[in-house]
Design a protein around this motif. Structure first.
Motif, PDB file in Angstrom:
ATOM      1  N   ASP A  68      46.948  36.628  52.698  1.00 46.61           N
ATOM      2  CA  ASP A  68      46.352  36.951  51.259  1.00 46.61           C
ATOM      3  C   ASP A  68      45.136  36.593  50.493  1.00 46.61           C
ATOM      4  O   ASP A  68      43.978  35.935  50.272  1.00 46.61           O
ATOM      5  CB  ASP A  68      47.333  35.433  50.915  1.00 46.61           C
ATOM      6  CG  ASP A  68      47.763  35.196  49.062  1.00 46.61           C
ATOM      7  OD1 ASP A  68      47.049  35.449  48.360  1.00 46.61           O
ATOM      8  OD2 ASP A  68      49.293  34.967  49.217  1.00 46.61           O
ATOM      9  N   ARG A 112      44.366  35.736  47.698  1.00 45.20           N
ATOM     10  CA  ARG A 112      43.682  34.907  45.906  1.00 45.20           C
ATOM     11  C   ARG A 112      42.605  33.795  46.419  1.00 45.20           C
ATOM     12  O   ARG A 112      42.757  33.176  47.475  1.00 45.20           O
ATOM     13  CB  ARG A 112      44.735  34.642  45.550  1.00 45.20           C
ATOM     14  CG  ARG A 112      45.950  35.942  45.143  1.00 45.20           C
ATOM     15  CD  ARG A 112      47.461  35.611  44.767  1.00 45.20           C
ATOM     16  NE  ARG A 112      48.538  34.754  45.403  1.00 45.20           N
ATOM     17  CZ  ARG A 112      49.318  33.919  45.677  1.00 45.20           C
ATOM     18  NH1 ARG A 112      50.033  33.977  44.412  1.00 45.20           N
ATOM     19  NH2 ARG A 112      49.920  33.947  46.577  1.00 45.20           N
ATOM     20  N   ASP A 170      46.776  32.888  40.225  1.00 40.75           N
ATOM     21  CA  ASP A 170      46.660  34.541  39.805  1.00 40.75           C
ATOM     22  C   ASP A 170      45.359  35.227  39.349  1.00 40.75           C
ATOM     23  O   ASP A 170      44.966  34.622  38.675  1.00 40.75           O
ATOM     24  CB  ASP A 170      47.461  34.449  38.944  1.00 40.75           C
ATOM     25  CG  ASP A 170      48.368  35.148  38.117  1.00 40.75           C
ATOM     26  OD1 ASP A 170      47.990  36.605  38.182  1.00 40.75           O
ATOM     27  OD2 ASP A 170      49.881  34.533  38.424  1.00 40.75           O
ATOM     28  N   PRO A 171      46.231  36.998  40.162  1.00 41.05           N
ATOM     29  CA  PRO A 171      44.964  37.421  40.257  1.00 41.05           C
ATOM     30  C   PRO A 171      45.002  37.940  38.567  1.00 41.05           C
ATOM     31  O   PRO A 171      43.470  38.536  38.380  1.00 41.05           O
ATOM     32  CB  PRO A 171      45.492  39.012  40.977  1.00 41.05           C
ATOM     33  CG  PRO A 171      46.123  38.038  41.782  1.00 41.05           C
ATOM     34  CD  PRO A 171      47.404  36.744  41.106  1.00 41.05           C
TER      35      PRO A 171
END
Length: 322
Positions: free
Chosen positions: A111, A113, A196-197
């Motif tokens: 992931d 993020r 959150d991107p």
């Protein structure tokens, strides 16, 4: 560390030597690669620790040039035949190639993020005005400043233990880290928020590893590629890194990019979004684009060209005040 695959080792084959930085995260990441390679090939694999400039110099990365400070010593060890492979966090790699070195494999990505580790289980938005948030990344500083939360961004370097320790000791209210590293270290339970991107785009290549070898060692390169390379991850990070290269920005620049393989009308395609910001986060150029799965370089170039047309170069390379 020495690992042995489940298959019988061919008599007389030397162990594959993997060069790694000394930190717990680097050794964990290299160990994961070693285990996968040993399992797939039946070869013995050993880790060889290499000290890099980024490990011994505690100055901010931007003042050290940023690009390649964790990479050069490992590449030197490769070219000197002190190791057979080098494992890097891919986001640390310069976007330009080095003679004699081949990027043999990009394993499946974690992931990508960013995450927050904060006191009292808080999120960034729950921190009080003036709370201190540690990060050594200009990209994170700029994007968090742009959120207008009123927190104070504090420069911090060091390994994961050092940075999280500044929160548990009360020196800082929070730190921002890559989720992938905490996943690999088994420390996700310390995360208080996953960013959150849409708010904070990760660094190009974040969450991915790079396995390099000597270009002359074609047999090993092919072996490593077959055992470890993930085509979807490679396509995504090639696109992200081309955006970075075309913006003429180093790996410590305030540029975020994230590409993902999605299902299009005619099969898989790439969707990429990117941001370039001023250092204070006051100004930003954000763009997204989609394109063919088999042309990640072209898609990255296209998106970067649109960002340049919108003024990204001026944000990243502001004219000096007279």
């Amino acid at each position: 560390m020495t690992l042995r695959g489940s298959q019988a080792r061919t008599s007389g084959q030397a162990a594959i030597r993997i060069g790694t930085r000394a930190s717990a995260l680097a050794r964990t990441q290299s160990g994961l690669v070693a285990e996968q390679l040993s399992e797939a090939t039946g070869r013995d694999v050993v880790l060889v620790t290499v000290s890099t400039e980024g490990d011994v110099n505690t100055a901010p990365l931007a003042t050290m040039g940023g690009t390649g400070v964790f990479v050069s010593a490992l590449r030197d060890a490769l070219l000197a035949d002190e190791v057979d492979l080098a494992v890097h966090s891919l986001k640390d790699l310069p976007t330009y190639a080095q003679d004699g070195i081949t990027l043999a494999a990009i394993p499946t990505r974690e992931d990508p993020r960013d995450v927050v580790v904060a006191r009292d289980g808080l999120t960034l938005g729950e921190l009080p005005q003036g709370a201190t948030v540690g990060t050594g990344s200009p990209r994170r500083v700029a994007q968090i400043e742009a959120l207008g939360l009123g927190v104070e961004l504090v420069g911090v370097r060091g390994n994961v233990d050092t940075r999280i320790g500044k929160v548990t000791s009360g020196e800082l209210d929070a730190v921002v880290l890559a989720r992938a590293g905490l996943t690999r270290l088994g420390r996700l339970d310390e995360v208080t928020e996953v960013l959150d991107p849409i708010q904070v785009l990760p660094a190009p290549g974040q969450g991915a590893l790079a396995v390099e070898c000597r270009s002359s060692d074609t047999e090993l390169a092919a072996l490593v590629a077959e055992a470890l390379d993930d085509p979807n991850t490679r396509a995504a990070v090639e696109c992200e890194r081309m955006v970075l290269a075309e913006l003429e920005a180093g790996c410590s620049a305030p540029v975020g990019a994230l590409a993902e393989v999605v299902e299009g009308e005619d099969g898989p395609e790439l969707w990429v979004r990117a941001v370039a910001t001023s250092l204070d986060g006051a100004l930003a150029v954000r763009r997204s684009a989609s394109g063919p799965y088999d042309d990640p370089i072209g898609l990255g170039r296209k998106l970067a060209a649109e960002m340049v047309a919108d003024g990204a170069h001026e944000l990243l390379n502001p004219a000096p005040h007279s």
